[in-house]
Design a protein around this motif. Structure first.
Motif, mmCIF file in Angstrom:
data_model
loop_
_atom_site.group_PDB
_atom_site.id
_atom_site.type_symbol
_atom_site.label_atom_id
_atom_site.label_comp_id
_atom_site.label_asym_id
_atom_site.label_seq_id
_atom_site.Cartn_x
_atom_site.Cartn_y
_atom_site.Cartn_z
ATOM 1 N N HIS A 86 5.917 -8.073 -8.254
ATOM 2 C CA HIS A 86 5.894 -7.196 -7.082
ATOM 3 C C HIS A 86 5.647 -5.766 -7.539
ATOM 4 O O HIS A 86 6.329 -5.268 -8.441
ATOM 5 C CB HIS A 86 7.214 -7.248 -6.312
ATOM 6 C CG HIS A 86 7.277 -6.239 -5.202
ATOM 7 N ND1 HIS A 86 6.464 -6.301 -4.088
ATOM 8 C CD2 HIS A 86 8.035 -5.118 -5.043
ATOM 9 C CE1 HIS A 86 6.729 -5.282 -3.289
ATOM 10 N NE2 HIS A 86 7.669 -4.538 -3.852
ATOM 11 N N ILE A 87 4.671 -5.119 -6.905
ATOM 12 C CA ILE A 87 4.400 -3.704 -7.149
ATOM 13 C C ILE A 87 4.544 -2.980 -5.821
ATOM 14 O O ILE A 87 3.803 -3.243 -4.863
ATOM 15 C CB ILE A 87 2.998 -3.492 -7.743
ATOM 16 C CG1 ILE A 87 2.917 -4.184 -9.103
ATOM 17 C CG2 ILE A 87 2.692 -2.004 -7.874
ATOM 18 C CD1 ILE A 87 1.558 -4.122 -9.747
ATOM 19 N N ALA A 88 5.527 -2.089 -5.751
ATOM 20 C CA ALA A 88 5.858 -1.430 -4.491
ATOM 21 C C ALA A 88 4.932 -0.243 -4.222
ATOM 22 O O ALA A 88 4.065 0.112 -5.022
ATOM 23 C CB ALA A 88 7.321 -0.982 -4.518
ATOM 24 N N HIS A 89 5.155 0.375 -3.072
ATOM 25 C CA HIS A 89 4.318 1.474 -2.593
ATOM 26 C C HIS A 89 4.288 2.651 -3.558
ATOM 27 O O HIS A 89 5.268 2.972 -4.228
ATOM 28 C CB HIS A 89 4.829 1.952 -1.228
ATOM 29 C CG HIS A 89 6.256 2.403 -1.273
ATOM 30 N ND1 HIS A 89 6.629 3.702 -1.544
ATOM 31 C CD2 HIS A 89 7.416 1.727 -1.084
ATOM 32 C CE1 HIS A 89 7.940 3.812 -1.512
ATOM 33 N NE2 HIS A 89 8.450 2.609 -1.238
ATOM 34 N N ASP A 90 3.121 3.270 -3.635
ATOM 35 C CA ASP A 90 2.910 4.528 -4.372
ATOM 36 C C ASP A 90 3.065 4.384 -5.882
ATOM 37 O O ASP A 90 3.210 5.385 -6.585
ATOM 38 C CB ASP A 90 3.844 5.632 -3.852
ATOM 39 C CG ASP A 90 3.641 5.902 -2.372
ATOM 40 O OD1 ASP A 90 2.593 6.458 -2.018
ATOM 41 O OD2 ASP A 90 4.521 5.526 -1.570
ATOM 42 N N CYS A 91 3.037 3.164 -6.393
ATOM 43 C CA CYS A 91 3.027 2.996 -7.847
ATOM 44 C C CYS A 91 1.621 3.258 -8.387
ATOM 45 O O CYS A 91 0.622 2.931 -7.740
ATOM 46 C CB CYS A 91 3.455 1.580 -8.232
ATOM 47 S SG CYS A 91 5.198 1.257 -7.974
ATOM 48 N N ARG B 83 0.838 -1.206 0.000
ATOM 49 C CA ARG B 83 0.000 0.000 0.000
ATOM 50 C C ARG B 83 0.871 1.253 0.000
ATOM 51 O O ARG B 83 2.096 1.178 0.119
ATOM 52 C CB ARG B 83 -0.975 -0.015 1.169
ATOM 53 C CG ARG B 83 -0.392 -0.026 2.559
ATOM 54 C CD ARG B 83 -1.543 -0.234 3.554
ATOM 55 N NE ARG B 83 -1.093 -0.408 4.927
ATOM 56 C CZ ARG B 83 -1.136 0.547 5.849
ATOM 57 N NH1 ARG B 83 -1.547 1.762 5.535
ATOM 58 N NH2 ARG B 83 -0.749 0.303 7.081
ATOM 59 N N GLY B 84 0.229 2.383 -0.161
ATOM 60 C CA GLY B 84 0.954 3.631 -0.343
ATOM 61 C C GLY B 84 1.593 4.160 0.933
ATOM 62 O O GLY B 84 1.409 3.630 2.031
ATOM 63 N N THR B 85 2.344 5.244 0.764
ATOM 64 C CA THR B 85 2.891 6.007 1.881
ATOM 65 C C THR B 85 2.346 7.432 1.768
ATOM 66 O O THR B 85 1.483 7.715 0.935
ATOM 67 C CB THR B 85 4.425 6.045 1.836
ATOM 68 O OG1 THR B 85 4.839 6.854 0.719
ATOM 69 C CG2 THR B 85 5.013 4.646 1.688
ATOM 70 N N LYS B 86 2.892 8.339 2.566
ATOM 71 C CA LYS B 86 2.405 9.728 2.524
ATOM 72 C C LYS B 86 2.786 10.442 1.232
ATOM 73 O O LYS B 86 2.413 11.601 1.041
ATOM 74 C CB LYS B 86 2.886 10.500 3.739
ATOM 75 C CG LYS B 86 4.378 10.513 3.938
ATOM 76 C CD LYS B 86 4.711 11.040 5.325
ATOM 77 C CE LYS B 86 6.184 10.818 5.649
ATOM 78 N NZ LYS B 86 6.475 11.144 7.063
ATOM 79 N N ASP B 87 3.531 9.779 0.336
ATOM 80 C CA ASP B 87 3.803 10.385 -0.973
ATOM 81 C C ASP B 87 2.518 10.519 -1.784
ATOM 82 O O ASP B 87 2.131 11.612 -2.173
ATOM 83 C CB ASP B 87 4.829 9.552 -1.743
ATOM 84 C CG ASP B 87 5.049 10.074 -3.146
ATOM 85 O OD1 ASP B 87 5.344 11.272 -3.286
ATOM 86 O OD2 ASP B 87 4.906 9.300 -4.107
#
Length: 260
Positions: free
Chosen positions: A116-121, A95-99
């Motif tokens: 793999h799909i990382a955060h904020d993609c 899941r995302g971050t504050k970005d």
């Protein structure tokens, strides 16, 4: 919904009536799953996940996991999966971050095993990622993008719509729309004409795109000079505008031209 005793579903999860959930699957709080979706066995769906209608999630997938980012401070963020998307075995999506406060995968996508799909993609619609494609954080990928198996995409990289990236590639730079990319280092290999014609683009549109990329990749111009040349000498079209917009917003620089 299959109310199987061997599932672990948080009572606050919002699950449509005709969702199928197979045994040994865990669904945490603050999860929403749209109607017609199938959740296979041994799937883990963590908090903040929003799954659309008619999706298929295969065994071993972990969706909306805590970001692998040391700057993450537990902020409330989302993972959004569009309708009709297929997520195969052992795919992981953070899941995302504050970005951006979210990681998003569009509609009608196919994520094959071990992607793999990382955060904020942010991933567009109708994308196909073959086995073991690895997308680092903050990447932005357009619609109808195909990426071959075991390719890796650098954090913050951008990949334009309708592009095709060969298997085993390292995407360190931005890849503009409508192109084929391969080799090491990643290089322009022509316009994705086969993919475009399958989607209804005519010969004139493909020719216009090729004219733009002759300027970008074959004449040895820097980005600023290529943009000026395209603006002055290529006739207006939706494709020209999309390419120019991508070139102007590129932050990591473009991949290499053929033979550079």
């Amino acid at each position: 919904m299959h109310d199987h005793r061997l599932t672990n579903i948080h009572p606050d999860a919002k699950i449509a009536e005709n969702v199928t959930i197979e045994p040994f699957t865990t669904i945490e709080k603050n999860v929403e799953i749209g109607e017609g979706t199938w959740i296979g066995p041994n799937v883990t769906i963590m908090e903040g996940c929003r799954i659309g209608k008619n999706c298929k999630i295969y065994p071993g997938a972990v969706l909306s996991g805590v970001p692998q980012d040391l700057k993450f401070e537990g902020e409330e963020t989302l993972t959004i999966i569009g309708d009709n998307t297929v997520i195969r075995e052992c795919v992981t999506i953070s899941r995302g971050t504050k970005d951006k406060f979210k990681t998003e995968v569009g509609k009608n996508c196919l994520l094959m095993a071990y992607v793999h799909i990382a955060h904020d993609c942010i991933i567009g619609d109708n994308c196909i990622f073959s086995n073991s494609v690895q997308i680092a954080g903050h990447a932005e990928i357009g619609n109808f993008v195909t990426i071959g198996g075991t390719s890796a995409v650098h954090q913050f990289a951008k990949i334009g719509s309708h592009s095709f990236i060969s298997g085993g590639c390292l995407v360190r730079k931005d890849v503009p729309p409508y192109v084929k990319a391969a080799r090491e280092p990643l290089s322009y290999c022509g316009v994705n004409s086969v993919g475009l014609k399958r989607r209804g683009y005519d010969n004139q549109q493909v020719d216009d795109i090729q004219e733009v990329y002759r300027i970008v990749f074959l004449r040895g111009y820097n980005n600023a000079k290529a943009i000026k040349e395209i603006e002055e000498n290529i006739r207006p079209s939706e494709q020209k505008s999309e390419i120019l917009d991508f070139l102007k917003k590129s932050t990591r620089g473009l991949m290499k031209g053929y033979g550079q």
